[in-house]
Design an enzyme around this catalytic site. Structure first.
Site, PDB file in Angstrom:
ATOM      1  N   LEU A 177       0.904  -1.040  -0.145  1.00  0.00           N
ATOM      2  CA  LEU A 177      -0.042  -0.019  -0.017  1.00  0.00           C
ATOM      3  C   LEU A 177       1.002   1.131  -0.043  1.00  0.00           C
ATOM      4  CD1 LEU A 177      -2.901   1.276   0.181  1.00  0.00           C
ATOM      5  CD2 LEU A 177      -2.462   1.240   2.745  1.00  0.00           C
TER       6      LEU A 177
ATOM      7  N   HIS B   9       7.336   2.427  10.988  1.00  0.00           N
ATOM      8  CA  HIS B   9       8.044   3.472  10.509  1.00  0.00           C
ATOM      9  C   HIS B   9       6.864   4.586  10.773  1.00  0.00           C
ATOM     10  CE1 HIS B   9       9.347   6.205   7.283  1.00  0.00           C
ATOM     11  NE2 HIS B   9      10.477   5.464   7.094  1.00  0.00           N
TER      12      HIS B   9
END
Length: 334
Positions: free
Chosen positions: A125, A229
């Protein structure tokens, strides 16, 4: 209008642009022409049912129809770990005690495992930074579950998603630098590319076979175990809203977390309804997620829809974007 559609070989330039923008650590989008072209070919064959169902890999493109521009990508792998191992570290607790000292210690450790063989995976994604607003990311993410819901038998009973691990602002990956690189003796980008473009034999050859005690690692590395992240927080939130939860597994390169859910418990899969289209001259009703009724002609949009019993009344623009006609079947998630 934004539409999610199957990727085609002609999308190579757009996919390469997204791969470049995705940056370090986005293993499923390597900046490698041969790998990306092969992925597009496999995706086309998957949508056309030209490969065995467990080996299918469906790549989806998010396109702005008004501008004719591809602005995002996502994917669904029907089965991982079938032709090559799908290695992870499992985060476990190892207990040690001494009756003599009347002490007990619990140690966090990482153990190499291959637990997810045969599971399906949602991933890849990524949206252009300027398009990460207005619900585009949600449309792209949910379209993967709409695809699964069309023909669940094509996919496994368990579905996983791997989130990118932590990188410092200077682009370095603490877990790789202090842990993984000691076993592979490669630069991160080289190992990342090899993971995406080879059969992964080097991982089988070189990955650690014994537990790694987290307490023995530098703090910079141990703190990133299971940490997402900074650009992956929104993706994690969307996954959790669908019912995905941390599985106790992390990536062997960057220590990013793996989340998982039962296929039939994923919210969008569970709540999607199969309805017959009725066309209205104008768009009206509550906005909902709508996809066409067949995998081979898959398209998804978010548009107003009026639910009337077993019918979905949609506007002509939405019908055109979906490629459906009056009386055909669609799947709707309100």
């Amino acid at each position: 209008m934004l539409v999610v559609r199957p990727a085609m070989p002609a999308d190579f330039d757009s996919l390469m642009e997204l791969a470049v923008l995705s940056g370090r650590g986005f293993t499923s989008l390597p900046e490698d022409e041969q790998t990306l072209r092969a992925r597009l070919d496999l995706s086309q064959a998957s949508f056309h049912s030209e490969v065995a169902a467990p080996e299918a890999w469906y790549t989806l493109m998010l396109e702005d129809l008004a501008e004719g521009d591809v602005v995002g990508v996502a994917g669904v792998k029907a089965g991982v770990g079938l032709k090559r191992p799908h290695f992870s570290f499992r985060v476990v607790t190892l207990a040690q005690s001494s009756p003599t000292l009347d002490k007990r210690f619990d140690h966090r450790a990482l153990v190499l495992v291959n637990e997810c063989a045969g599971w399906s995976e949602v991933g890849s994604l990524f949206l252009k930074p300027e398009r990460r607003k207005g619900g585009a990311g949600r449309l792209l993410a949910q379209s993967r579950y709409m695809l699964i819901g069309l023909e669940p038998q094509r996919f496994a009973e368990m579905v996983l998603a791997e989130l990118r691990g932590w990188f410092d602002v200077d682009g370095s990956c603490p877990f790789w630098d202090h842990v993984a690189s000691k076993f592979f003796r490669l630069e991160f980008d080289e190992a990342d590319m090899m993971s995406a473009s080879t059969d992964g034999q080097f991982i089988l050859d070189l990955a650690p076979r014994h537990p790694i005690y987290a307490e023995l690692l530098p703090q910079a590395a141990s703190e990133t175990i299971g940490r997402v992240h900074r650009e992956g927080e929104a993706a994690r939130a969307m996954l959790e809203s669908e019912g995905f939860r941390f599985s106790g597994l992390i990536d062997i390169f960057d220590a990013g977390p793996t989340v998982a859910a039962r296929r039939d418990d994923i919210k969008t899969v569970r709540e999607g309804r199969r309805l017959r289209v009725r066309l209205g001259e104008d768009a009206y009703g509550e906005e909902a997620l709508i996809c066409s009724g067949a995998v081979a002609r898959f398209r998804a949009v978010r548009a107003p829809v009026l639910l009337d019993g077993e019918s979905a009344i949609i506007g002509r623009d939405a019908a055109a974007a979906l490629g459906v006609k009056d009386g055909e079947m669609v799947r709707v998630k309100a």
